[in-house]
Design an enzyme around this catalytic site. Sequence first.
Site, PDB file in Angstrom:
ATOM      1  N   HIS A  66       0.832  -1.213   0.000  1.00 18.57           N
ATOM      2  CA  HIS A  66       0.000   0.000   0.000  1.00 18.57           C
ATOM      3  C   HIS A  66       0.859   1.252   0.000  1.00 18.57           C
ATOM      4  CE1 HIS A  66       0.773   0.943   4.264  1.00 18.57           C
ATOM      5  NE2 HIS A  66       0.597  -0.337   4.535  1.00 18.57           N
TER       6      HIS A  66
ATOM      7  N   CYS B 160       3.077  -4.949   6.688  1.00 20.53           N
ATOM      8  CA  CYS B 160       2.685  -4.534   5.348  1.00 20.53           C
ATOM      9  C   CYS B 160       3.887  -3.992   4.579  1.00 20.53           C
ATOM     10  CB  CYS B 160       1.587  -3.467   5.416  1.00 20.53           C
ATOM     11  SG  CYS B 160      -0.048  -4.120   5.821  1.00 20.53           S
TER      12      CYS B 160
END
Length: 236
Positions: free
Chosen positions: A196, A212
């Site tokens: 992301h 992440c």
Amino acid sequence: MTKTLVLVATAALAGLAFPAFARDRYAEPPPVQVSPHLSASRLLQLSRKPGQHVSRHSAGVTLVARPAKTAVVRAPEPGQARSEMNPIYLPQPVAYDGGEPAGTIIIDTRENFLYLVEGDGLARRYGVGTGKPGFEWAGTHTVTRKAEWPDWRPPSEMISRERARGRVLPAHVPGGPDNPLGARALYLGSTLYRIHGTNQPWTIGGAVSSGCIRMRNEDVVELYERVPVGARVVVR
């Protein structure tokens, strides 16, 4: 005689104080300021090029430049704005002979690079932020979903962990420039992990996340357009 020594010492200190401060401030290559806004120029300031060298990477990628080590990036002091990023983490083409087919994403969590294999011996390399100590992981997944300006719902474990540190996380953050997931998100398998964007571009190149894979907004938008749902993602 005494007056002469004082003048010499004063001149020496004046000549050394500021260069020493600059070396301590920037340590390795000086930073490049990169705007977090999609409409702005990618490269606003580049003082000099980092040292160049060639090495063979375990993923089969020939690196033309790389950081000396992975760093845990600290947030700026309250009230202090930051937008610096080492220029080696800007997107660039590199040679690739690792055997993965075109369209595969390879993430090197040791060097903090993401590679999109393009075929014909080439890959597109991006700088990323990866899991901080205790949150590292490796495995193979596929992109199961893609989202533009995704909203963010912190998992209960993260909310509890941050509360113990004195930080209260919101239960929900709508998509937008202030959202920690940035402009785009690619969801990995059935996990809570994503590739992301970020509203903290200065953290790219460090061990900074809860697992992440974090990219600049400019870069994750580019990757989002090039990678379909179902693409293979290899995290090493």
